[in-house]
Design a protein around this motif. Structure first.
Motif, PDB file in Angstrom:
ATOM      1  N   ILE A  71      40.253  46.974  55.369  1.00 14.33           N
ATOM      2  CA  ILE A  71      41.704  47.118  55.222  1.00 14.33           C
ATOM      3  C   ILE A  71      42.438  46.355  56.318  1.00 14.33           C
ATOM      4  O   ILE A  71      43.368  45.584  56.057  1.00 14.33           O
ATOM      5  N   ILE A  72      42.018  46.558  57.556  1.00 14.71           N
ATOM      6  CA  ILE A  72      42.705  45.936  58.683  1.00 14.71           C
ATOM      7  C   ILE A  72      42.652  44.412  58.604  1.00 14.71           C
ATOM      8  O   ILE A  72      43.589  43.713  58.997  1.00 14.71           O
ATOM      9  N   GLU A  73      41.536  43.884  58.081  1.00 17.82           N
ATOM     10  CA  GLU A  73      41.393  42.435  57.993  1.00 17.82           C
ATOM     11  C   GLU A  73      42.153  41.840  56.813  1.00 17.82           C
ATOM     12  O   GLU A  73      42.301  40.625  56.709  1.00 17.82           O
ATOM     13  N   ASN A  74      42.638  42.701  55.913  1.00 15.17           N
ATOM     14  CA  ASN A  74      43.382  42.230  54.746  1.00 15.17           C
ATOM     15  C   ASN A  74      44.879  42.246  55.076  1.00 15.17           C
ATOM     16  O   ASN A  74      45.601  43.186  54.756  1.00 15.17           O
ATOM     17  N   GLU A  75      45.333  41.188  55.738  1.00 14.66           N
ATOM     18  CA  GLU A  75      46.727  41.142  56.172  1.00 14.66           C
ATOM     19  C   GLU A  75      47.690  41.154  54.988  1.00 14.66           C
ATOM     20  O   GLU A  75      48.792  41.689  55.086  1.00 14.66           O
ATOM     21  N   TYR A  76      47.260  40.585  53.864  1.00 16.21           N
ATOM     22  CA  TYR A  76      48.129  40.590  52.684  1.00 16.21           C
ATOM     23  C   TYR A  76      48.402  42.020  52.229  1.00 16.21           C
ATOM     24  O   TYR A  76      49.531  42.385  51.898  1.00 16.21           O
TER      25      TYR A  76
END
Length: 344
Positions: A259-264
């Motif tokens: 989740i954290i790495e999915n900036e979109y």
């Protein structure tokens, strides 16, 4: 069903102690820490009833209780002291980021995000206003060597866009300065995404500037079109979230990291915020639905000159200190609003 004062106090105690200690809360600890002058057995009975009502639950290996999403929601909606988030700043770290109103927007938001993560010890996120909201504040046009020129565009949000260009025809520095003056006079405070060469009215004695004017407006439209494909988000504090005791389990760590790495995804959640209040709280499954129910989000919006708006949020475990984060986030929101209001 209206909860009794005793049940409300027990929920408050369980949530508060679980936030502080990350361990299931026993009836004995509630009895010792609360103002309830009843026996441990009575508190145990009340806690059992609250569990049946869906406010509390207990791990299989423990007799103590922890809050459910419903319990957290009741705590946030009813048990945080009225006006706390607006008035109480005692005990909070000072919001002193060393920001000045002559800094560019990107610098302000980056530093704000870093400072917010340090204060809360959770993941902080700040989304910059979209270009479609931005308005033209000022244009500078400079002639360089040969036919090379430079456009410097400044928006009302403080963003600075620089672009080298060349244009057919022989234009002097005076010509470019005259064109910049015309553009600034006619397009100042206009949404840059809506600028159109057909709106520009050149004086008869400056009609030779039409090719350069069309070139400049084309550059601005290209910038707006490219930038509207994404928003910039400033994220800090990943390690702080993963250091929380909830995320010792490797599977949970992987979910949270995804989740954290999915900036979109983070950006979309913040941009979808619609609240008339100072802040919005989403708990557990309210945030990501099927992704994970381990996280909570507290978010708000800030404004620039009462025109453009951006979003600011804090993502942490459901066991986050809601009262503190609401206080801090509100201070940041007010601080950003005031800072941007002072920008020329």
């Amino acid at each position: 069903m209206e909860l009794s004062r005793r049940k409300k106090e027990i929920i408050k105690q369980v949530v508060g102690r679980f936030i502080n200690h990350a361990e299931p809360v026993s009836s004995k600890s509630v009895s010792e820490s609360s103002s309830l002058e009843v026996s441990t057995a009575t508190i145990r009975k009340e806690m059992s009833e609250l569990e049946e009502m869906g406010y509390l639950t207990h791990p299989h290996t423990s007799a103590g209780r922890i809050p459910t999403d419903k319990g957290y929601r009741f705590y946030v909606d009813h048990l945080i002291e009225t006006g706390t988030h607006k008035q109480k700043q005692g005990g909070l770290p000072a919001v002193n980021m060393g920001l000045t109103d002559d800094m560019e927007l990107e610098t302000i938001l980056k530093k704000s995000s870093e400072h917010l993560a340090r204060i809360t010890s959770y993941l902080s996120m700040i989304v910059a206003p979209t270009v479609s909201q931005s308005r033209l504040r000022h244009i500078e046009l400079l002639k360089l060597e040969a036919s090379n020129c430079l456009m410097v565009l400044i928006t009302n949000t403080g963003s600075v866009y620089k672009r080298h260009f060349s244009v057919d025809g022989s234009y002097s520095n005076l010509d470019l300065q005259a064109l910049a003056n015309i553009l600034n006079m006619q397009f100042k405070d206009k949404p840059i995404a809506q600028l159109d060469s057909r709106q520009l009215k050149l004086p008869e004695n400056e009609s030779h500037l039409v090719l350069a004017a069309n070139k400049i407006i084309g550059l601005i439209k290209d910038y707006a079109a490219q930038s509207m494909q994404y928003n910039h988000i400033y994220v800090h504090g990943t390690s702080d979230v993963l250091s929380q005791p909830e995320f010792i389990d490797l599977k949970k760590i992987r979910k949270v990291l995804r989740i954290i790495e999915n900036e979109y995804m983070l950006m979309k959640i913040l941009l979808d915020i619609s609240t008339e209040g100072d802040y919005m709280v989403k708990i557990g499954s309210e945030v990501f639905e099927q992704e994970t129910d381990e996280l909570s989000l507290i978010a708000s919006k800030y404004r620039i000159h009462n025109q453009s708006s951006g979003a600011i949020g804090v993502l942490g475990p459901k066991r986050m200190d809601y009262c503190k984060v609401i206080n801090v986030l509100n201070v940041f929101r007010i601080h950003l609003n005031e800072l941007f209001a002072n920008k020329s």
